[in-house]
Structure formats: structure tokens, C-alpha cells
Design a protein around this motif. Structure first.
Motif, short mmCIF file in Angstrom:
data_model
loop_
_atom_site.label_atom_id
_atom_site.label_comp_id
_atom_site.label_asym_id
_atom_site.label_seq_id
_atom_site.Cartn_x
_atom_site.Cartn_y
_atom_site.Cartn_z
N PHE A 160 54.56 3.18 88.81
CA PHE A 160 53.82 2.96 87.57
C PHE A 160 54.06 4.07 86.55
N ASP A 161 54.26 5.29 87.01
CA ASP A 161 54.43 6.38 86.04
C ASP A 161 55.58 7.30 86.45
N GLU A 162 55.89 8.23 85.55
CA GLU A 162 57.01 9.15 85.70
C GLU A 162 56.89 9.99 86.97
N GLU A 163 55.68 10.46 87.21
CA GLU A 163 55.39 11.31 88.37
C GLU A 163 55.70 10.56 89.68
N ALA A 164 55.23 9.35 89.80
CA ALA A 164 55.47 8.56 91.02
C ALA A 164 56.97 8.30 91.18
N TYR A 165 57.63 7.98 90.07
CA TYR A 165 59.07 7.72 90.12
C TYR A 165 59.81 8.96 90.62
N ALA A 166 59.42 10.12 90.10
CA ALA A 166 60.09 11.37 90.48
C ALA A 166 59.91 11.67 91.96
N ARG A 167 58.70 11.46 92.47
CA ARG A 167 58.44 11.75 93.89
C ARG A 167 59.23 10.79 94.80
N PHE A 168 59.34 9.54 94.40
CA PHE A 168 60.13 8.59 95.21
C PHE A 168 61.62 8.93 95.13
N ASP A 169 62.05 9.34 93.97
CA ASP A 169 63.47 9.71 93.80
C ASP A 169 63.80 10.89 94.72
N GLU A 170 62.91 11.85 94.81
CA GLU A 170 63.11 13.00 95.71
C GLU A 170 63.14 12.56 97.17
N ALA A 171 62.20 11.68 97.52
CA ALA A 171 62.13 11.21 98.92
C ALA A 171 63.39 10.46 99.30
N LEU A 172 63.93 9.72 98.34
CA LEU A 172 65.14 8.94 98.59
C LEU A 172 66.36 9.84 98.75
N ALA A 173 66.36 10.96 98.03
CA ALA A 173 67.49 11.90 98.07
C ALA A 173 67.45 12.76 99.34
N ALA A 174 66.29 12.87 99.95
CA ALA A 174 66.14 13.79 101.10
C ALA A 174 66.84 13.25 102.35
#
Ligand code: ADP
Length: 174
Positions: A160-174
């Protein structure tokens, strides 16, 4: 070998997505609430609530237990089904992450049973239920990565927001 689904991240409102299954961050009453739940019933129309009432009158008299998932019609949404799942409320003293993982796993199991190829999830439990976004994102990505659920080929996280997108992007990169 069974192929694991491709994970896609999008920023947006889950009720605007086109997918075979949209997952609802429901509460155990199945009778509606705020956040994703409110938006799905608003946009999906009364057919979804009516199907939820039928579930309460039959299999789920006491409500849907946390960590489980059940399907209904998607009403007017651009989807074949809504899969309702009840995330755990965040607790600082108790580890409920297995329940959160179960929401993703059970929703995918139900979606696969329905023949879904594309499944869209919100960030379960990270709203009113208070789960920290970074941990919620890690659990979401880990649970989906571990699941091979043919015919599901795409799992889309709708943030829904930038913050959630950023956290998922990090989790995906890990
Ligand atoms: P929960 O009760 O499981 O915490 P919420 O619906 O309150 O569920 O929130 C879950 C997440 O979904 C939060 O990160 C929230 O910002 C987000 N969210 C709220 N509305 C929408 C929407 N329409 N589409 C996608 N995500 C949404």
C-alpha cells in the motif's frame, strides 16, 4: 520437479488488482473490518459478505481460526475468488510467526485447489494487527518461497505504501 512461483512486488491497492485470487486480511468473524478487509467488501460488493455469512452459518460457526484460509466469490473484483485468511495480532512476548507463515501457506494451498495461477497478497497482519513491517515482509517472502503450489505461477505482493514496498524489496533481495 515442481516450479516455485515467481514473486512480484507492486505498489498499490489490492482491490484494483487483476488476479485469479485476491487474499483478504480478514478477521475471524469474516463479517468485515477496516483496512484491506473494508476495502475488499466495499469494492467487491455485498455478494462477498453474503458468502461469508453462509460460511459462518455452516463450517465456521465460531469464525475462521487464525492461520487458516477459506475462499468465497470475488463479487465485483477483478478476480475469480477472494481467499480470506486471519493473521495473528502482533505480540511482543509471544512468537506467533508460525501462524503468520501459515496464513500465506494455507492461502496458497486453497488458491491452488481452486486452480489459480496468479495470487495477490497484502502484507498480512502489518496494519491494525501491528506486526512490524520488516519481520512481516521476511515471513511473507520466506513462506511463499518455500511453497510450490501448482498451478500457481505468480505470487504478487501488493504493498500500500512506500515503506511496505521497501521492506518487501529488502526481504526479496536477502
Ligand atoms: P491486519 O489487520 O492483518 O493488520 P490491515 O488491513 O489493517 O490488516 O493491514 C494490512 C496491510 O495492508 C497494512 O500494511 C496496510 O497498510 C495495508 N493495506 C491497507 N489497505 C490496503 C489496500 N486497499 N490494498 C493493499 N494494502 C492495504
Amino acid at each position: 520437479m515442481t516450479t516455485r512461483p515467481t514473486i512480484v512486488l507492486v505498489r498499490g491497492d489490492i482491490t484494483e488488482q487483476h488476479a485469479d485470487v485476491l487474499v483478504n486480511a480478514a478477521n475471524s468473524s469474516l463479517l468485515g473490518g477496516g483496512g484491506v478487509d473494508g476495502a475488499i467488501h466495499r469494492r467487491g460488493g455485498p455478494e462477498i459478505l453474503s458468502a461469508c455469512r453462509d460460511l459462518r452459518a455452516s463450517h465456521y460457526g465460531k469464525g475462521l481460526p487464525t492461520g487458516q484460509a477459506v475462499a468465497t466469490t470475488a463479487g465485483r473484483l477483478h478476480a475469480r475468488h477472494v481467499v480470506h485468511t486471519v493473521g495473528p495480532v502482533w505480540s511482543p512476548t509471544q512468537d506467533r510467526s508460525a501462524l503468520l507463515a501459515s496464513c500465506y501457506e494455507e492461502s496458497l494451498r486453497v488458491a491452488a485447489e481452486l486452480g489459480a495461477r496468479t495470487v495477490a497478497f497484502p502484507a498480512l497482519s502489518t496494519g491494525v494487527y501491528g506486526w512490524p513491517l520488516d519481520d512481516g515482509a521476511r515471513i511473507a517472502v520466506r513462506s511463499v518461497r518455500a511453497a510450490a503450489r501448482p498451478p500457481v505461477t505468480e505470487v504478487r505482493f501488493v504493498l500500500f505504501d512506500e515503506e511496505a514496498y521497501a521492506r518487501f524489496d529488502e526481504a526479496l533481495a536477502a
